[in-house]
Design a protein around this motif. Sequence first.
Motif, short mmCIF file in Angstrom:
data_model
loop_
_atom_site.label_atom_id
_atom_site.label_comp_id
_atom_site.label_asym_id
_atom_site.label_seq_id
_atom_site.Cartn_x
_atom_site.Cartn_y
_atom_site.Cartn_z
N SER A 1 55.75 57.74 2.25
CA SER A 1 56.03 56.42 2.83
C SER A 1 57.35 56.39 3.60
O SER A 1 57.42 55.80 4.69
CB SER A 1 56.02 55.35 1.75
OG SER A 1 57.04 55.61 0.80
N GLN B 1 57.24 58.13 -7.74
CA GLN B 1 57.92 57.24 -6.80
C GLN B 1 58.94 57.98 -5.95
O GLN B 1 58.99 57.81 -4.73
CB GLN B 1 58.60 56.11 -7.56
CG GLN B 1 59.36 55.14 -6.68
CD GLN B 1 60.08 54.08 -7.50
OE1 GLN B 1 59.75 53.83 -8.65
NE2 GLN B 1 61.07 53.44 -6.90
N SER C 1 56.53 52.43 -14.46
CA SER C 1 55.58 51.42 -14.00
C SER C 1 54.76 51.89 -12.80
O SER C 1 53.61 51.48 -12.64
CB SER C 1 56.32 50.13 -13.66
OG SER C 1 57.41 50.40 -12.82
N VAL C 2 55.30 52.74 -11.97
CA VAL C 2 54.52 53.22 -10.82
C VAL C 2 53.31 54.00 -11.30
O VAL C 2 52.19 53.84 -10.80
CB VAL C 2 55.40 54.10 -9.91
CG1 VAL C 2 54.56 54.90 -8.92
CG2 VAL C 2 56.40 53.23 -9.16
N THR D 1 44.79 48.63 5.21
CA THR D 1 44.62 47.39 4.45
C THR D 1 43.38 46.63 4.91
O THR D 1 42.96 45.68 4.26
CB THR D 1 45.84 46.47 4.63
OG1 THR D 1 46.10 46.33 6.02
CG2 THR D 1 47.07 47.07 3.96
N PRO E 1 45.79 52.52 -7.23
CA PRO E 1 45.38 51.22 -6.67
C PRO E 1 46.57 50.33 -6.33
O PRO E 1 46.51 49.54 -5.39
CB PRO E 1 44.54 50.61 -7.80
CG PRO E 1 44.03 51.78 -8.57
CD PRO E 1 45.12 52.81 -8.51
N GLY E 2 47.66 50.47 -7.08
CA GLY E 2 48.85 49.68 -6.77
C GLY E 2 49.71 50.29 -5.69
O GLY E 2 50.62 49.66 -5.19
N ALA E 3 49.41 51.52 -5.33
CA ALA E 3 50.29 52.25 -4.41
C ALA E 3 49.77 52.31 -2.99
O ALA E 3 50.51 52.72 -2.08
CB ALA E 3 50.50 53.67 -4.92
N VAL E 4 48.51 51.95 -2.77
CA VAL E 4 47.93 52.21 -1.45
C VAL E 4 48.68 51.51 -0.33
O VAL E 4 48.78 52.04 0.79
CB VAL E 4 46.42 51.84 -1.41
CG1 VAL E 4 45.62 52.82 -2.24
CG2 VAL E 4 46.19 50.41 -1.86
N GLY E 5 49.23 50.34 -0.61
CA GLY E 5 50.02 49.67 0.42
C GLY E 5 51.26 50.47 0.76
O GLY E 5 51.57 50.71 1.93
N ARG E 6 51.98 50.89 -0.25
CA ARG E 6 53.20 51.68 -0.04
C ARG E 6 52.90 52.99 0.68
O ARG E 6 53.71 53.49 1.45
CB ARG E 6 53.88 51.99 -1.38
CG ARG E 6 54.34 50.80 -2.16
CD ARG E 6 55.27 51.21 -3.29
NE ARG E 6 54.66 52.04 -4.30
CZ ARG E 6 54.02 51.61 -5.39
NH1 ARG E 6 53.88 50.30 -5.57
NH2 ARG E 6 53.53 52.44 -6.27
N PRO F 1 51.79 52.01 8.62
CA PRO F 1 51.18 50.94 7.82
C PRO F 1 51.09 49.59 8.53
O PRO F 1 50.49 48.67 8.01
CB PRO F 1 52.11 50.83 6.61
CG PRO F 1 53.15 51.89 6.77
CD PRO F 1 53.13 52.33 8.19
N TRP G 1 50.64 51.54 -12.89
CA TRP G 1 49.80 50.78 -11.95
C TRP G 1 48.91 51.71 -11.14
O TRP G 1 47.91 51.27 -10.57
CB TRP G 1 50.67 49.93 -11.04
CG TRP G 1 51.22 48.72 -11.74
CD1 TRP G 1 52.48 48.57 -12.21
CD2 TRP G 1 50.52 47.52 -12.07
NE1 TRP G 1 52.62 47.33 -12.81
CE2 TRP G 1 51.44 46.67 -12.74
CE3 TRP G 1 49.22 47.07 -11.86
CZ2 TRP G 1 51.09 45.41 -13.21
CZ3 TRP G 1 48.86 45.80 -12.33
CH2 TRP G 1 49.78 44.99 -12.99
N GLU H 1 58.58 56.09 11.88
CA GLU H 1 58.69 56.50 13.28
C GLU H 1 60.05 57.13 13.56
O GLU H 1 60.27 57.65 14.65
CB GLU H 1 58.49 55.31 14.20
CG GLU H 1 59.59 54.27 14.06
CD GLU H 1 59.43 53.09 15.00
OE1 GLU H 1 58.37 52.96 15.62
OE2 GLU H 1 60.40 52.31 15.09
#
Lengths: 575, 461
Positions: free
Chosen positions: A468, A460, A109-110, A126, A116-121, A495, A113, A474
């Motif tokens: 990620s 992933q 599924s990664v 944002t 576009p579905g991964a930019v947050g991760r 992030p 998607w 940190e």
Amino acid sequence: MGASFPLEPVLEVGEIQGNILGGFNKDLQLFVFLRMPERKDAPVRKWLSECVDRLTWLDEVVRFKRQFRALTAGLAGADPGHLASTWMNVALSYPALARLSADATEFDSVFQWGMPGAVGRLGDPTDPSIRGHISQWKFGSSGMVPDILLIIAADREDDLGDRLERERVEWSGAGLLEIHIDQGRDLSRTGTPGSFPPGLEHFGFKDGISQPAIRGRISEADNDYLNPRDGVERPGTTIEYASPGSPLICPGEFVLGYPKQSDSLGREASEPWPLGPQSQIGNIQRPSMGPLWAKNGSFLVYRRLNQDVPAFNRFLREAATRLSASEVPGLTPERFGAMVMGRWRSGAPLLRAVENDDFDLAHSKGSNNDFDFLNGGSGADQFPPALADATGDVCPAAAHIRKVNPRSVSTDQGGEVRTLVRRILRRGIPFGDPLPIGSEDDPEKGDRGLLFFSYQASIQNQFEFLQSAWANSEAKPTSQLTGKAGHDLVIGQNPTADRSRFILVGVDQTRVDAPPHVEWVFPTAGAYFFSPSRTALSTMLGSSGPSKGRSSTQGASQRRRKRGRRAHGNRSGEH
Amino acid sequence: MAETFLPPAFMKDFDRSQHRDRLYREWHNDMDQIAGRGAKRFPAAFSAIDPPAGSKPKQASPEWTGLPRTIKRIVGPSIAAAAKQVDEPRLFGSLDPLEPRLWEPFRDASGNPFKGTLYRSQDEYLEWAVKRDPDGVIREVVFTCEGPEYWDRIASDEKLLVELYREVCEDKSVALDDLLFDQDVTWVNPYGGRVVERFPKGSYNRFNRWNGVHAVHLTHPANTLGAEINLALQATRPYGTPTLVTSDPELACCAAYGDVNRMSDPTIGAGVNTQVVQLKRRVALRNPIGLYIKGMQPNVFNLPDGSPFADQDKCWSILRPDPKDVTDMVLRARFRVPDGITVKDQQLRVGDLQLYGEPIVTGGQIADVITMTLYALAVPGAPEQDAVACLFSPCRDANHPDFIQTIPFGQSCPPNGVSPQLNSVLAAGAEQAAGASQAGPTWMQLSPDDKAPLRYSRSPS
């Protein structure tokens, strides 16, 4: 009864695209992004099937590199300029695969998607107003994902241009639309000859020194390994190395259908990623990584990363000035840069060249990668032995090379073996014209950076994890030793809303904050692709396609062998 | 005045009790016994309230994620599929996918299994309770990492106990009797039959139904502060003769201070061991000792259409300690989409979100992006110690290549892997988790001479 998995399987070298395990590593590379025409799949299928024999497969890359090594050995390491080739590989994104194959839904599924579905991760901005936000990308946002990526690589400018034009005729004939071309170029091939040594990225640091080595043989012969080994037994580790700093990793971490690396035992292979329809254990469904025809294929992550060279150099200078006045007397921007990166600009590792850059060390293949963060070096060569520095007193724990490859230091994931299953095969190359090294001015605000791309069997667990979980953190990967050591200030992104970043340096772990709201590496395009096998391109994607479930591995293999023999004969005289 | 061990995260619950001073004193004594004076048994450990003179400790903080890695190793690669196996509380004596053999530690006065005690098969020091809407979609998930020992101490003031349960469960119907054993029970060593602890009628029942449903504090038998402290102390010794073992999974197997398949135990153990053995430092757990939620990986969720979910921060609320008292130590938190965040004019719910392309159908998926931590201190000066001989070695499991089995040290791994009956247990566990089997568990008497390592334990007992 459990099965055992071969540690050194024979790789189907005529099936695997050459850039995946072989690495094109050409100075000149084009990345052509194409879109399929609406509702016209047949010409694209035909184009794909015809492409197969124009693509470069692993067998060819291996032959070329062995020939190259033999020649350079006779020339005392000098480049045999007459040996040249032009190579091409292809990859498809999920939208394209879904159009061409009903069982593409079996991809994980990664991948489906996509980026576009991964930019947050991944920690990308944002806030649409911040540079690097996906809405500002050249391609890759939702609805703007290219269908096909063609990689064309050459040693010579003319060859590259000629090949591009020939291929353009072909893809245009199939109705494919050219939406973007990125031009990758080693910086030594730009501007005045000799102004840049080969292999640097735009910040002026040598890139791509450390790569994992891949287990597996290219024939049935016992020692016909894809990656040669130096045969040195290294005490104190359960991992086997092909050469200093290059651990041997099972091929299933990079190509589907082969045994994965055991994540607990350094010299054991594990079950390949599942392919085909979901499998069952008891009443548990196990999703697969892809359809059966994904065997011998690999996932390709493409990130067009712009580099703000003046901002980075300004940070190095200002931070070094500040630190040299207090905690770290005499610190230069060059040495602080080496702390941020973990290597000097030449590529010499900081742990073997603590005070100053060492060009001899940098150019000494083997020695330049012979160090570890946990254990001191043996001093087997003429260079200073590597320091043991588990807590980052010399080479900060958040230095780029430690974040993405902590070597033998245990991490939040466990012992050093568990780092093996996170490794990726990096194939990046710079784009854009360079600024002078150390420059803080860029009146033209040039478009430059790194065309990052990597191959892996799990986006992933490998690429996304490194970005990620470790680079953006940190504290990780070694917080159990070092506490909060800071972010990877090269590729790391915080992030959280303030996007602040820092690094701890020196024995006293002095905190150095990156300037707020200045990110010197930011994405301007990207997508997830899949590089299929010869069989997949010929029979599943490149033809009208057998119906779902008909892709018998054995049948495909037999078909491939017949075609492979023909193809090998055709290509044998190319060089 | 001498420093004392304080409640985890500086919690102020004791201040509300009439027995405030006693509670603080007893808590200090509890911790001092195992991590203060108790640390003196280990030459490379020290008490955080009595550090070596003149030392300037450096802080270290092992980190791990909350979904049991064991189940990921067995089920993977789908996080949702793995999480489904451990998401719901289960009765002691029921099949547990993390434990290959049945066990039922509570016995009544006649020695028969005592029914009705609940725990969660979540063994990474983080446990959670899932709340769903009537249509089955997840509305919220509440996470806790509070050690049961702290609540044992609270339970010595029954008024405070009920008061806190009512607050945490957000339900005024909690009654004292619900929280106490209604008869004498004993806790027996599941593999040896020996009585470990007696609980007279009226004593606090950690595994009461309110805790089972609301995840008030940790329930998994391995999830205790004592286990954490013991693991850290055991890890201050060098292991392996004649060659030191310093890296996992060999180290965790050699030392047997925890379960090698978990993420927490090896990470904590190897971190401490490296500090001592390789960096020659002495180690303590920072006061107040606790297991803590560090936070949630940012921006990891997606909306149903796959686009990034921009409001993740608004969904995460810290419940204990009080947000105004939060430092770097969080004990309880909630993940819930606040009212008013909508998609297509419909209130968005947790179960509408996606993670790694999979819809959120379990709380465990969210646990997998929660970072856990504890805080340790290190000072120079670890003394030389004799190494301890290894107990076990790692081997591949025959059926689940990513799962690590242990064999006695010195033996060779079978070429095709160790072959336990993990598959059948897992399948049965899945059926039960899915509610397919409501039949009561079958008690399996384990032989008293069963010497297999205790999977539930963080230290062989």
